[in-house]
Design an enzyme around this catalytic site. Sequence first.
Site, PDB file in Angstrom:
ATOM      1  N   ASP A  74      64.947 -43.731  75.364  1.00  0.00           N
ATOM      2  CA  ASP A  74      65.149 -42.297  75.560  1.00  0.00           C
ATOM      3  C   ASP A  74      66.440 -41.995  76.310  1.00  0.00           C
ATOM      4  O   ASP A  74      66.796 -40.833  76.478  1.00  0.00           O
ATOM      5  CB  ASP A  74      63.950 -41.690  76.304  1.00  0.00           C
ATOM      6  CG  ASP A  74      63.001 -40.972  75.356  1.00  0.00           C
ATOM      7  OD1 ASP A  74      63.156 -41.138  74.133  1.00  0.00           O
ATOM      8  OD2 ASP A  74      62.119 -40.250  75.831  1.00  0.00           O
TER       9      ASP A  74
ATOM     10  N   ASP B   6      49.185 -40.354  79.441  1.00  0.00           N
ATOM     11  CA  ASP B   6      48.364 -41.503  79.070  1.00  0.00           C
ATOM     12  C   ASP B   6      46.882 -41.237  79.324  1.00  0.00           C
ATOM     13  O   ASP B   6      46.037 -41.429  78.441  1.00  0.00           O
ATOM     14  CB  ASP B   6      48.841 -42.752  79.817  1.00  0.00           C
ATOM     15  CG  ASP B   6      49.188 -42.468  81.270  1.00  0.00           C
ATOM     16  OD1 ASP B   6      48.786 -41.402  81.796  1.00  0.00           O
ATOM     17  OD2 ASP B   6      49.863 -43.297  81.905  1.00  0.00           O
TER      18      ASP B   6
END
EC number: 2.4.1.-
Length: 750
Positions: A137, A459
């Site tokens: 990223d 998550d």
Amino acid sequence: MEAAARGNKKLQERVPIRRTAWRLADLAILFLLLALLLHRVLHDSGAPWRRAALACEAWFTFMWLLNVNAKWSPVRFDTFPENLAERIDELPAVDMFVTTADPVLEPPLVTVNTVLSLLALDYPAAGEKLACYVSDDGCSPLTCYALREAARFARTWVPFCRRHGVAVRAPFRYFSSTPEFGPADGKFLEDWTFMKSEYEKLVHRIEDADEPSLLRHGGGEFAEFLDVERGNHPTIIKVLWDNNRSRTGDGFPRLIYVSREKSPNLHHHYKAGAMNALTRVSALMTNAPFMLNLDCDMFVNNPRVVLHAMCLLLGFDDEISCAFVQTPQKFYGALKDDPFGNQLEVSLMKVGRGIAGLQGIFYCGTGCFHRRKVIYGMRTGREGTTGYSSNKELHSKFGSSNNFKESARDVIYGNLSTEPIVDISSCVDVAKEVAACNYEIGTCWGQEVGWVYGSLTEDVLTGQRIHAAGWRSTLMEIEPPAFMGCAPNGGPACLTQLKRWASGFLEILISRNNPILTTTFKSLQFRQCLAYLHSYVWPVRAPFELCYALLGPYCLLSNQSFLPKTSEDGFYIALALFIAYNTYMFMEFIECGQSARACWNNHRMQRITSASAWLLAFLTVILKTLGFSETVFEVTRKDKSTSDGDSNTDEPEPGRFTFDESTVFIPVTALAMLSVIAIAVGAWRVVLVTTEGLPGGPGISEFISCGWLVLCFMPLLRGLVGSGRYGIPWSIKMKACLLVAIFLLFCKRN
């Protein structure tokens, strides 16, 4: 029914853990908490500080109920990978995902070591069945270059590991010590020396590389990185190693670099967005039915980890029992006695195993094996495959790519081809399409499909969505541990990480994804809901613990009392509760093989964290909800050494608390200063009572309360007189002094 479960030999066993004595202790502490509440109600004087204490103690009782629920019925899962021998040909493919976001905070060498450990895994036909995807990223040519060099190094590293049965296959860790050589180890010594030399060359090439030079002299290989900005660039996908049969046969897994498209006009959703992009890209290239995701600093510590995971993913009578397999986070080179309270050993053994006995362990963001079709939002039961038949339904769920929709249908209906893709490079163009920043618009990605958006802890939220669909999960504890990482050291790194987690938890708690709503309207089990609440209320604990911590100084400064005095029956309830709770916590650490010092360090850090990271997370999310600010994803610096013999003199002394100018230190510093001042003023009042016979307000309980805080906040008090990174900056001291002055003025007026 799973293919492996139909065999004669079992692959896994669910083993309940008996804890009768601990259950009695749980109930005893709950009884004392309720007795203290009853005493408060029956002896209510109407004083606001005593009613504040009652509210806080009621909250602590609620927290203990959540704690008891989480620990009540622990289990462990034993795996038997040797029983997979007769099913070698049936073992499925696995796509492995590694995520990195910043080449400065997460140096390329860190990612390289994780990738090399994955490429060297022990798995039948690894070159055909395993593929490693790295999401960058940061869109860094340095990371891409480092991975290209790693692929070249892997050509000799992987055969070396397999030939000599190397246990730890991250080179930096393997070469950090010299093995003992015997007279018959001549060939091994020769190979070891050669590989160590090659790794040192790899390290130097990566560390000496610089971005301008790569862009100028990269021979066009890095042309795609020219004139790109980190937050504004097209998709870049590079196949760094394609292990097709025509070239090498069964070598090591494929390696693919992915940097998804980003635009300043569209939210990229941090790690969750990266994971969704990897999921789509991998579906068009290899489309394995199972996926492993790792953070860039969590290397493989047990090369047979995939085989162990398959025992759980394939070993139940039905798929519902195992949507994902989560491994515990373990840390190498852990500091003695866990000075920063972030090694989580006791939490895993007590809370983790307890939650594993409910609907299943939480998804923790790294070291987790997933079923691809579960990530695609497939539900359990008869309606599981509904909504995946027509092209219109697939388009609304998965987007416009026909290739991806076809691959998703194959996964959901189990129509996967056993023949490996000959040349994945031919799939790059269609893969770029699904990694576009606008691909998810008008689809279910980030909601019902893929990693869920809307929280910094994407998550845990994703795992909750899976549990809410009726699936279960399993905790996999193996020896040696599956993966290893490096826990943040020092004050700023630890508290930054905890603040991010707490912010994410509170975002979930106050959103439509609240587990209470999920239990009411979906398939999340009630006790699993309570287990999620046990974690989500971390930041909500902060205002209650802060209020309770301030009651001691307030009473000493204003000549009042909020705890029962020695002449009252309630004093013995409070004393028994104090002793019982601390004994309980101490015995937990001893049973888990930890020291008394580790127990104290964890208790101390909980108090520090509550008054700093959790409190700031609470305020940040409340302000965000009111529209005054935004939560920001903060990458935790990876501090580990990745080269043999690396010593950094700039690194802090291990185990010693460090500080910076982060606002996270302001409230806890003020509370530490206030506790010392309150004890001094209280002691002066005791002298007056003794010498002049003046009436006394506070009793010994308030002194114990403040004294306990002083002990817990000792690192902050040392920081007040420290210097450099070990000293609290003057800007923090001045702001803390201002808060103390305001509180003293409040006490004087009341």
